[in-house]
Design an enzyme around this catalytic site. Structure first.
Site, PDB file in Angstrom:
ATOM      1  N   GLY A 154      17.895  16.628   0.157  1.00  0.00           N
ATOM      2  CA  GLY A 154      16.560  16.343   0.665  1.00  0.00           C
ATOM      3  C   GLY A 154      15.975  15.127  -0.037  1.00  0.00           C
ATOM      4  N   CYS A 155      14.963  14.534   0.573  1.00  0.00           N
ATOM      5  CA  CYS A 155      14.390  13.310   0.001  1.00  0.00           C
ATOM      6  C   CYS A 155      13.633  13.599  -1.291  1.00  0.00           C
ATOM      7  CB  CYS A 155      13.502  12.617   1.023  1.00  0.00           C
ATOM      8  SG  CYS A 155      12.248  13.674   1.772  1.00  0.00           S
TER       9      CYS A 155
END
Lengths: 381, 381, 381, 381
Positions: A154-155
């Protein structure tokens, strides 16, 4: 020539993958899918693709055809909402068991299936989960090199873990205090397809707010990866909850079921009016005020030795989103005051936090150097 | 290996040149000058240069040393306020008469010296003016190919001339009506060094305004180039002021002194709150309503045949600044209604309007293809 | 106490009306409708309404109930997509024939029904059309004063007509040349309910583009109003198409069917990345270069004598959107060069271009001064 | 009629004061000073002032003339860089010992002179310091009511203290853990006069960064005010450092010299690309997980009972800068998880964080209600 397909290519991470891969001479983009744009040339939907790279061939969006993709691709990227990738990957694998898969979605990010199911939903392909490597490419390069299946982080986790993991490994954190992660993200993190009112220009331009306090789905992802590292490096931990209870930990299964051994991790995401970028400010307590700034610098330099994408800023320069957008670079700086340490990192949520890290993973999976033809491009101004 | 120096490298066009040239394997950046940043590494001033292109060599800003630059460079770019380039070029040429010069400033943009002196100031190196070719590279490629000295066009003129010149050459414009050019420019056009209050974020974000009505210095530049083309193609002009008086024009000198033969050109620049880009909307009258859309399309396609940077948009898609920023591309579309024609073009004022067109010029001057290693990069979103 | 209801109160113009009216002590907001937010307090949907004006009463959005509104309101504002207002107004009028109606939508903006039907759709309440006054309040104040029904002008027409009408009346325009209107509008013009992808922050922030060339629905509205004025003041017109054919015009019905008598009006709307505001740049040709700047200034000052909302800028200051947002003010300037004249106006598309002009209309309809309690608020920065 | 002068009226807080006060019927603005704009009418420099409030009188900027101001004003606001106010106030007071002073600058914000001198510079009027009341108007209303001299709080301290002080007074915080304040501020906080490159639109629009880690001058201001409250309410503190050592504290002088008694307060300011607003996210540890959300709500409601400007958000709505800009409102919410508590507040740095709080102070000093004629204006969108 690496033959690549992208499933879900008209969202922000998918189209960025397409853009970047079209610039490579060693890659052939064979299929790009988009349910809503099927049949249209990529330049019709995204006019900036006209004459990209001096007139490179055009390519049409297609409806998803798993068979076609399985048969013609060496590598498949999936850029889909969570829950969608699992079944498609199952199908594709049956048709081409050797195909390389990089999932940008969340389906295979957790080592432990229950963490996924607790925070997302019932998993649609649980049998595949154990084959996926967590693609935090600057940290787990060795595992990714031999991998057929990679789950792209995920970012927010990317922005938080890159500055944190070296210190966890080094055992200098006092886990009697919480690790506090305060992240500020651009709006593209919300994606392109889910047009909701709060992401309209008129709603977002003056808006700065926190959201999903305590319950953002990236928090359990961050936690699992931190806990993994703590377990792995437990002998190096000089103090704190985990170390105290360490003697009682005999194997992984045991530790994994005792979350009470682990430190408190607080994560607060914020939305700010920029298109791209995540700035992450992390507050931690050190075991000892004697840990010098130089020692911390050495920890980072050692951990990220020869890494082409991690930049430790010096001379009082602090990370700024504008210096890393459109790149696979992560800027990190730290600042110590007594036993407190502030870490700051900046990444591009769509670059390092999604598509460019995915290409870094592809490079590694294909036996190429991590930075092979990843042309960072952070224009100024 | 082309040895390149940039004089005035810490402004917006200079630093963009440096960025782009550092990515090229066939170019060696030997000197970059900046009075205010001399002695500092480029990454210290612009942190996004850290690990650009996988850790390419660092380079320091230097004070201007004409001798050093003259002796070590094949090509010199000048990115200076008008009036500054002339003397420096004189000095450099004395030291190295074969050096190639690309001036991004305004000093040598006019064919006729008096046009410069009327609109700017007394010229400091008038004897050099006639050696400079006007570097509107997609139009004057043939002249630029053999040139040692090129003057890079202004940003507004680039956005206006690219859509206009093909139609002027084709002689389909009715010059009894004014040509009206309404341009909307991003704020980077005002440069980086001249920090004035109206360009502060708080002043500019909500600001949309016209400025310099009738008197922007890019208007005489646009006029001269249009008049040149009109003279050149006078036999093709089917009607209008110019054609009417054509019989009385015997040579260039005569026509140049009779501006009353020429059409009215109105140019209104506007500032809008984007960093980069110019959208130009042009209103013209056709000689005949019989000129079909297809005929106009043919004019453009013929004029820009095989051109790698001009994109004629079709299917009702209109130019949008966001689709050309960070590129050397110009998007053009036109729309006809009776005898009226609206032209719309979009360019990046710092890319096509300055630094990337300058590199296109360098390519041509060095015998390379126009688009050699000009990697357009228009990320989305 | 004026009892007011707003139908369609959760869109941008509706909520701005609600906001402004809640600040008035002489107005009681009795009903505000919103299909999607019915049942919720206004502060729940729009948290900025909390403690507005020191804790003024809360108010709930309701589903539309025509009977309730008709019986309890003196004035009704309609803020609906075109085509929706007509039937609702019919119903309400049957229940309360004396109710005052201000329609912010397009249903009743045209004097001539066929202009509406040609450009929008079949009209749902054609019998009501002739009762509506066009609410360009700074021009038609006298008609509005006695009116029960007012149709609020479109935002673009407001920005174009305010600077144009005084010159049309004065007869100084040469109509052998087109009147060219180049407008730049903020994104709120696209409304709030129709969340489409191109208005997302990530799509819009770097986007500058023209749209709807030749065919924006505000063009026929602008045309009709200009043609009306031309007919009305035909004896004052010194030259141009209209004047030439004037002798043949015997009555209104005849002129209305001869559009060929009228000048060409070109209108190009553009979208720029600001929330609010329209900047309009207008290019016209004068009948005579002898018309002095002072004469033009006198025309404006005479036309807008004592007007509280029109500001003629002087001393070279040009209109800027940022100086009029959140206000009912229109800034105008003009600049002459020979026989050409450039007009520039700036308005807030939601203020002067919608809700605040609607309140100005309400004031006039209720016998109050035009500027009664219209508190312009243009904060800086 | 209150006669008011503003010294330093062309900066962001000064001009906002002028704007707001010009709208009041009970205030006469007698002098506004600006060194750079002296002699110009306010509308010439700020065109949005044209016809403000329906044509209210114009007013000229003047050079500072202390005598004139002292003799003609009841209230003086100073909006000057730190260090500038002290001498001017001394002079004015000699001429008019009864004049009311509200200093928006930092000179008199500290109770203890050494805190000012440690963090700013040698104080130029130390004898005056003790007469100033700290103008956090929603907390110290009682003290401000009788005051002649008020020092307006810094913007960050306002955003941090409003949510924190009620909990400190209630004694529910565990001070063995740090209080961590992570603030995100708009760019207007950097002021208007100091045009530096990093605040240019092109530099700031994509920039998100932390700055001044550990050493922002607002941190000691926050600390002093928190420590004051801790000392004041020490008997209510249930645990933590302070309470532990409490028995040894006999008087104020003693405690003030023992900062080791006090908790760690960490403050990290960030700059984000909005014009106005500060979002503050605060992380604290509770003494007991038994403290319920309802109990905390009661603490706030009790502390801010009948307060017109503090809004406790409910139903999961979180503060957003866009909902408070151009207002004197502070939105607060809190969220508890075990013994951790996250507080979030949103203010307008120029409104509640500067000019409007200053007017709230003026109201109290003049015997008016706190919210007298403070017309909050938070337009949407």
């Amino acid at each position: 020539m690496i033959k690549v397909s992208i499933i879900g290519a008209s969202g922000y991470s998918g189209i960025y993958l397409a853009y970047t891969l079209l610039l490579r001479k060693d890659v052939e983009l064979v299929h790009i899918t988009s349910q809503s744009n099927a049949g249209k040339d990529i330049s019709e939907v995204f006019p900036s693709f006209n004459k990209i790279n001096n007139g490179k061939r055009s390519i049409n969006f297609e409806k998803l055809d798993e068979k076609q993709i399985a048969c013609s691709s060496d590598v498949v990227f999936l850029c889909l909402p969570h829950g969608k990738s699992s079944l498609i990957i199952s199908s594709i694998l049956k048709l081409n068991p050797l195909i390389k898969i990089i999932d940008i979605g969340a389906d295979f990010r957790f080592d432990r299936l229950e963490n996924y199911e607790l925070n997302y939903e019932k998993h649609a392909a649980p049998h595949l989960n154990k084959y996926f490597v967590y693609g935090l490419a600057d940290v787990y390069e060795d595992k990714i090199k031999g991998a057929q299946f990679v789950s792209n982080p995920g970012c927010y986790p990317t922005g938080a873990l890159l500055p944190l993991l070296p210190l966890i490994k080094a055992g200098i954190i006092n886990y009697n205090y919480p690790v506090i992660i305060d992240s500020k993200s651009g709006i593209s993190g919300a994606g392109r397809s889910s047009a909701n009112i709060s992401n309209l220009f008129c709603e977002a331009q003056n808006s700065v707010r926190a959201y999903n306090l305590w319950k953002h789905r990236h928090l359990p992802e961050i936690k699992e990866k931190i806990y993994n590292e703590m377990f792995l490096h437990r002998y190096k931990s000089a103090s704190g909850k985990f170390q105290c209870d360490e003697s009682s930990l005999h194997d992984e299964s045991e530790y994994l079921y005792k979350p009470e051994y682990y430190p408190d991790i607080i994560f607060t995401p914020h939305v700010i009016p920029v298109i791209r970028g995540i700035l992450t400010t992390i507050y931690i307590k050190l075991n000892s005020s004697a840990t010098s700034e130089n020692a911390i610098k050495d920890i980072y330099n050692d951990f990220y030795k020869n890494n082409p994408f991690i930049v430790m800023l010096e001379n009082g320069i602090l990370p700024d989103i504008k210096n890393v957008i459109y790149s696979n670079i992560c800027h990190i700086s730290f600042s110590k005051n007594g036993t407190y340490l502030i870490l700051v990192s900046a990444i591009d949520n769509l670059g390092k936090g999604a598509s460019l890290q995915a290409i870094q993973n592809m490079n590694l999976m294909c036996g190429l150097p991590a930075n092979y033809e990843i042309r960072d491009f952070t224009p100024y101004p």
